[in-house]
Design a protein around this motif. Sequence first.
Motif, PDB file in Angstrom:
ATOM      1  N   ALA A  21      10.128  -0.184  29.375  1.00  0.00           N
ATOM      2  CA  ALA A  21      11.259  -1.078  29.643  1.00  0.00           C
ATOM      3  C   ALA A  21      12.510  -0.282  30.005  1.00  0.00           C
ATOM      4  O   ALA A  21      13.215  -0.618  30.966  1.00  0.00           O
ATOM      5  CB  ALA A  21      11.526  -1.966  28.431  1.00  0.00           C
ATOM      6  N   LEU A  22      12.791   0.776  29.259  1.00  0.00           N
ATOM      7  CA  LEU A  22      13.956   1.607  29.569  1.00  0.00           C
ATOM      8  C   LEU A  22      13.806   2.249  30.943  1.00  0.00           C
ATOM      9  O   LEU A  22      14.770   2.328  31.707  1.00  0.00           O
ATOM     10  CB  LEU A  22      14.166   2.672  28.492  1.00  0.00           C
ATOM     11  N   GLY A  23      12.603   2.672  31.278  1.00  0.00           N
ATOM     12  CA  GLY A  23      12.356   3.252  32.590  1.00  0.00           C
ATOM     13  C   GLY A  23      12.663   2.279  33.719  1.00  0.00           C
ATOM     14  O   GLY A  23      13.182   2.679  34.765  1.00  0.00           O
ATOM     15  N   ARG A  24      12.385   1.014  33.506  1.00  0.00           N
ATOM     16  CA  ARG A  24      12.630  -0.013  34.535  1.00  0.00           C
ATOM     17  C   ARG A  24      14.111  -0.251  34.774  1.00  0.00           C
ATOM     18  O   ARG A  24      14.512  -0.621  35.878  1.00  0.00           O
ATOM     19  CB  ARG A  24      11.998  -1.338  34.134  1.00  0.00           C
ATOM     20  N   ILE A  25      14.934  -0.093  33.735  1.00  0.00           N
ATOM     21  CA  ILE A  25      16.349  -0.469  33.848  1.00  0.00           C
ATOM     22  C   ILE A  25      17.289   0.723  33.658  1.00  0.00           C
ATOM     23  O   ILE A  25      18.500   0.543  33.533  1.00  0.00           O
ATOM     24  CB  ILE A  25      16.693  -1.604  32.848  1.00  0.00           C
ATOM     25  N   ALA A  26      16.764   1.923  33.668  1.00  0.00           N
ATOM     26  CA  ALA A  26      17.561   3.119  33.373  1.00  0.00           C
ATOM     27  C   ALA A  26      18.786   3.253  34.276  1.00  0.00           C
ATOM     28  O   ALA A  26      19.821   3.759  33.837  1.00  0.00           O
ATOM     29  CB  ALA A  26      16.690   4.368  33.472  1.00  0.00           C
ATOM     30  N   ASP A  27      18.680   2.807  35.507  1.00  0.00           N
ATOM     31  CA  ASP A  27      19.813   2.911  36.426  1.00  0.00           C
ATOM     32  C   ASP A  27      20.879   1.847  36.179  1.00  0.00           C
ATOM     33  O   ASP A  27      21.974   1.937  36.721  1.00  0.00           O
ATOM     34  CB  ASP A  27      19.331   2.801  37.876  1.00  0.00           C
ATOM     35  N   GLU A  28      20.557   0.860  35.349  1.00  0.00           N
ATOM     36  CA  GLU A  28      21.484  -0.250  35.140  1.00  0.00           C
ATOM     37  C   GLU A  28      22.351  -0.113  33.894  1.00  0.00           C
ATOM     38  O   GLU A  28      23.353  -0.815  33.766  1.00  0.00           O
ATOM     39  CB  GLU A  28      20.707  -1.566  35.098  1.00  0.00           C
ATOM     40  N   ILE A  29      21.941   0.728  32.958  1.00  0.00           N
ATOM     41  CA  ILE A  29      22.754   0.963  31.757  1.00  0.00           C
ATOM     42  C   ILE A  29      22.815   2.469  31.502  1.00  0.00           C
ATOM     43  O   ILE A  29      21.887   3.199  31.837  1.00  0.00           O
ATOM     44  CB  ILE A  29      22.211   0.228  30.508  1.00  0.00           C
ATOM     45  N   PRO A  30      23.900   2.948  30.895  1.00  0.00           N
ATOM     46  CA  PRO A  30      24.025   4.383  30.629  1.00  0.00           C
ATOM     47  C   PRO A  30      23.411   4.820  29.295  1.00  0.00           C
ATOM     48  O   PRO A  30      23.435   5.995  28.946  1.00  0.00           O
ATOM     49  CB  PRO A  30      25.537   4.592  30.597  1.00  0.00           C
ATOM     50  N   HIS A  31      22.856   3.895  28.548  1.00  0.00           N
ATOM     51  CA  HIS A  31      22.429   4.144  27.176  1.00  0.00           C
ATOM     52  C   HIS A  31      21.246   5.093  27.060  1.00  0.00           C
ATOM     53  O   HIS A  31      20.334   5.083  27.879  1.00  0.00           O
ATOM     54  CB  HIS A  31      22.082   2.820  26.495  1.00  0.00           C
ATOM     55  N   HIS A  32      21.296   5.853  25.986  1.00  0.00           N
ATOM     56  CA  HIS A  32      20.166   6.679  25.569  1.00  0.00           C
ATOM     57  C   HIS A  32      19.381   5.863  24.544  1.00  0.00           C
ATOM     58  O   HIS A  32      19.854   4.832  24.065  1.00  0.00           O
ATOM     59  CB  HIS A  32      20.662   7.978  24.933  1.00  0.00           C
ATOM     60  N   LEU A  33      18.218   6.335  24.202  1.00  0.00           N
ATOM     61  CA  LEU A  33      17.382   5.710  23.172  1.00  0.00           C
ATOM     62  C   LEU A  33      17.174   6.737  22.071  1.00  0.00           C
ATOM     63  O   LEU A  33      16.750   7.858  22.340  1.00  0.00           O
ATOM     64  CB  LEU A  33      16.037   5.281  23.762  1.00  0.00           C
ATOM     65  N   VAL A  34      17.501   6.359  20.837  1.00  0.00           N
ATOM     66  CA  VAL A  34      17.276   7.222  19.676  1.00  0.00           C
ATOM     67  C   VAL A  34      16.167   6.592  18.840  1.00  0.00           C
ATOM     68  O   VAL A  34      16.285   5.448  18.396  1.00  0.00           O
ATOM     69  CB  VAL A  34      18.556   7.393  18.834  1.00  0.00           C
ATOM     70  N   LEU A  35      15.085   7.346  18.661  1.00  0.00           N
ATOM     71  CA  LEU A  35      13.928   6.892  17.886  1.00  0.00           C
ATOM     72  C   LEU A  35      13.920   7.624  16.546  1.00  0.00           C
ATOM     73  O   LEU A  35      13.888   8.849  16.508  1.00  0.00           O
ATOM     74  CB  LEU A  35      12.639   7.185  18.646  1.00  0.00           C
TER      75      LEU A  35
END
Length: 154
Positions: A21-35
């Motif tokens: 999901a993040l890969g699909r929208i990575a260009d639309e938000i600047p957010h990182h993902l912390v797991l």
Amino acid sequence: PFILSTGKLSPRKNVHGLIRALGRIADEIPHHLVLVGGDGWSTEETYRQLADTGLEERVHFAGFVSDDQLRALYRRASGYVHPSLYEGFGLPVLEAMARGVPVISSQSSSLPEVAGDAALYFDPHKASDLGENLIQVGDDKVSEHFKKMLMTRN
């Protein structure tokens, strides 16, 4: 800015769907993902998938953290996502809500009962649905709306 997710790296936690999901929208938000959480039984596959998406610089594996560190992560997160395919109860969803963090949750198992109307929901088998919710939480206006809604519920 970052989105937080907790749990062991295992197929039932659906980290693969979250990365897709993040890969699909990575260009639309600047957010990182912390797991946050330990390695599970599909860790190598998760790292391979991450390399395939090209998101290695935006996805951070924190491993286990102390309670104080987790509280700090919740405070600073733009949102919390719980993408599980199956969940017995969903305590992290309550922890995020208690800290006023906007929650994105899969519609599976007990999670809708836990969060009620105080979360954005998605079909855990559809990365596009999760991606749309990530974009919404990445929007400051939506995040503030959910924080206010949570504060009035507490």
